[in-house]
Scaffold this motif. Structure first.
Motif, mmCIF file in Angstrom:
data_model
loop_
_atom_site.group_PDB
_atom_site.id
_atom_site.type_symbol
_atom_site.label_atom_id
_atom_site.label_comp_id
_atom_site.label_asym_id
_atom_site.label_seq_id
_atom_site.Cartn_x
_atom_site.Cartn_y
_atom_site.Cartn_z
ATOM 1 N N LEU A 1 21.523 8.050 3.790
ATOM 2 C CA LEU A 1 21.961 9.421 3.537
ATOM 3 C C LEU A 1 21.168 10.399 4.375
ATOM 4 O O LEU A 1 20.124 10.071 4.949
ATOM 5 C CB LEU A 1 21.789 9.756 2.050
ATOM 6 C CG LEU A 1 20.352 9.718 1.518
ATOM 7 C CD1 LEU A 1 19.832 11.133 1.272
ATOM 8 C CD2 LEU A 1 20.272 8.887 0.248
ATOM 9 N N GLY B 1 23.007 20.059 1.354
ATOM 10 C CA GLY B 1 24.068 19.121 1.668
ATOM 11 C C GLY B 1 23.578 17.692 1.570
ATOM 12 O O GLY B 1 22.480 17.360 2.031
ATOM 13 N N THR C 1 24.861 13.907 2.570
ATOM 14 C CA THR C 1 25.855 13.173 3.359
ATOM 15 C C THR C 1 25.634 11.678 3.251
ATOM 16 O O THR C 1 24.497 11.199 3.373
ATOM 17 C CB THR C 1 25.789 13.587 4.841
ATOM 18 O OG1 THR C 1 26.035 14.992 4.951
ATOM 19 C CG2 THR C 1 26.826 12.843 5.667
ATOM 20 N N ASN C 2 26.709 10.939 3.018
ATOM 21 C CA ASN C 2 26.681 9.481 3.040
ATOM 22 C C ASN C 2 26.749 9.034 4.499
ATOM 23 O O ASN C 2 27.795 9.111 5.135
ATOM 24 C CB ASN C 2 27.874 8.937 2.243
ATOM 25 C CG ASN C 2 27.937 7.412 2.246
ATOM 26 O OD1 ASN C 2 27.175 6.744 2.939
ATOM 27 N ND2 ASN C 2 28.879 6.865 1.482
ATOM 28 N N THR C 3 25.618 8.590 5.049
ATOM 29 C CA THR C 3 25.575 8.161 6.450
ATOM 30 C C THR C 3 25.695 6.647 6.587
ATOM 31 O O THR C 3 25.568 6.110 7.694
ATOM 32 C CB THR C 3 24.261 8.620 7.109
ATOM 33 O OG1 THR C 3 23.148 8.072 6.383
ATOM 34 C CG2 THR C 3 24.157 10.140 7.116
ATOM 35 N N LEU D 1 31.098 9.780 -2.606
ATOM 36 C CA LEU D 1 31.269 10.045 -1.179
ATOM 37 C C LEU D 1 31.670 8.791 -0.410
ATOM 38 O O LEU D 1 31.030 7.739 -0.535
ATOM 39 C CB LEU D 1 29.975 10.599 -0.593
ATOM 40 C CG LEU D 1 29.463 11.929 -1.158
ATOM 41 C CD1 LEU D 1 28.144 12.303 -0.488
ATOM 42 C CD2 LEU D 1 30.495 13.033 -0.977
ATOM 43 N N GLY E 1 30.418 9.150 5.725
ATOM 44 C CA GLY E 1 30.639 10.348 6.527
ATOM 45 C C GLY E 1 30.931 11.598 5.734
ATOM 46 O O GLY E 1 30.920 12.702 6.289
ATOM 47 N N GLU E 2 31.181 11.473 4.427
ATOM 48 C CA GLU E 2 31.489 12.649 3.614
ATOM 49 C C GLU E 2 30.210 13.338 3.132
ATOM 50 O O GLU E 2 29.164 12.721 3.002
ATOM 51 C CB GLU E 2 32.347 12.259 2.409
ATOM 52 C CG GLU E 2 33.792 11.945 2.751
ATOM 53 C CD GLU E 2 34.655 11.766 1.525
ATOM 54 O OE1 GLU E 2 35.874 12.010 1.627
ATOM 55 O OE2 GLU E 2 34.124 11.375 0.462
ATOM 56 N N THR E 3 30.354 14.648 2.832
ATOM 57 C CA THR E 3 29.226 15.478 2.411
ATOM 58 C C THR E 3 29.559 16.232 1.139
ATOM 59 O O THR E 3 30.686 16.697 0.965
ATOM 60 C CB THR E 3 28.868 16.494 3.518
ATOM 61 O OG1 THR E 3 28.505 15.800 4.716
ATOM 62 C CG2 THR E 3 27.713 17.401 3.088
#
Length: 381
Positions: A146, A182, A184-186, A342, A345-347
């Motif tokens: 993340l 924020g 984010t799922n990385t 998530l 790629g979503e935040t």
């Protein structure tokens, strides 16, 4: 020049000794200012309405900071607003290793948001932005890659008025800041109820006086539909003289004399918490994101949970003596995002704003009436 203890200048001079990269956001016109430490995860350490000689609102753990040491389970450096991640307990916790018993000996705040610095992306007179990439593993053994993206903005009086929909009365001084956080799922795995989900958890540690109380509005309605008004038994049931809930308002004593915590579910919560320090005539407003209709919030109870997504949206904590010692003279207001479902790629974004007002009681009454419908004397237990 030596500043008096309890002032913004005193805390600034102290922190400069240990953190040469600290950031000060300030407003030349009003005297409002905040101190931010990149080394402490872009944490807002404290703020003031009135320049160097103004009151310092955030609790700063000077003893721990001055020791230049870190401790094993959690480094309680203090700070008026910091970002953590939930859940704290349960089968999806990121504070307990897989299979460990839910006891303090096994509880550890992940270093990524306890002792590691956040990267500074940009700084101006009124705004600072930070990022941090992390890899965490939850109690179930699942990995989360993340990134946290955190922007802190200092508002002028017009910005505060626009947020609250009111005019600041003459003679009132104010400081207000907002953090936009924020998550984010990385990674490559979707976060869901089976894999586990994280949440953005904002905690605000503020100096307490013997006459500090918290007021949190709640949605009134049928308990069979909305559930109980308040959870009051985190550290044993809160005594009745320290907690009341009636007519849409929860009152909670925050005098740092009795360790206790309360929580409000997303079905009952509203995006507002207010506290009033009658000793110093400070009215503090916390406003945060709260998405209507979303009720999945992570559950942080220290046990395997039947309902791991039936957690709180808002919490308040009062510090106090335990086993003959105490962390500090502070209380906390906490807000959380929903569980972050998530895809890669979503935040998810969670906003949290803190505003302090200082001045005469009649003017503070006007603000309290506007926000809560009651005068500051009614925010009293």
């Amino acid at each position: 020049m030596a500043f008096a203890k309890g002032t913004f200048g005193y805390d600034l001079d102290f922190l400069k000794q240990y953190h040469h990269d600290l950031i000060v956001l300030d407003d030349d016109d009003s005297g409002a200012a905040v101190i931010i430490l990149p080394a402490y995860q872009g944490r807002v350490m404290t703020s003031t309405t009135d320049g160097m000689n103004g009151q310092s609102f955030g609790w700063v753990n000077q003893e721990l900071i001055a020791s230049r040491k870190t401790v094993e389970h959690m480094n309680a450096f203090g700070g008026e607003e910091r970002v953590w991640l939930g859940p704290e307990g349960g089968q999806f916790s990121v504070y307990f290793k897989k299979g460990a018993d839910f006891t303090f000996d096994n509880w550890f705040v992940p270093a990524a948001f306890d002792t590691e610095a956040f990267d500074v992306i940009s700084v101006s007179q009124s705004q600072a932005r930070f990022k941090k990439a992390m890899r965490l593993e939850n109690y179930s053994g699942n990995t989360f890659d993340l990134e946290i993206d955190r922007t802190i903005s200092l508002w002028d009086n017009k910005g505060i008025e626009n947020l609250l929909g009111m005019v600041i009365p003459q003679g009132i001084k104010a400081v207000g800041f907002e953090t936009v956080n924020g998550l984010t799922n990385t990674g490559t795995n979707a976060w869901d109820k089976k894999y586990g989900m994280l949440s953005i958890w904002i905690l605000c540690m503020m100096n307490a006086s013997d006459k500090t109380n918290v007021a949190i509005p709640y949605k009134q309605g049928d308990a069979s539909i909305l559930g109980k008004i308040v959870t009051d038994d985190y550290f044993g049931k809160v005594p009745a003289e320290r907690l009341q809930a009636a007519n849409g308002l929860i009152l909670f004593k925050a005098d740092a004399n009795h360790r206790s915590k309360i929580g409000i579910s997303p079905l009952r919560a509203m995006p507002l918490a207010v506290s009033y320090d009658a000793t110093n005539q400070v009215l503090t407003v916390t406003q945060f994101s709260l998405q209507e209709g979303i009720t999945d919030y992570v559950n942080s109870l220290w046990q395997i949970q039947e309902e791991p997504f039936a957690g709180d949206a808002v919490n308040a904590y009062n510090d106090g003596p335990i086993n003959g010692s105490q962390m500090g003279r502070f209380y906390e207001i906490e807000s959380s995002s929903p569980a972050a479902a998530l895809q890669p790629g979503e935040t998810m974004i969670h906003r949290n704003a803190v505003i302090h007002f200082t001045g005469d009681k009649e003017s503070l009454n006007n603000i309290s009436m506007k926000l809560l419908g009651v005068a500051v004397d009614a925010i009293t237990l």
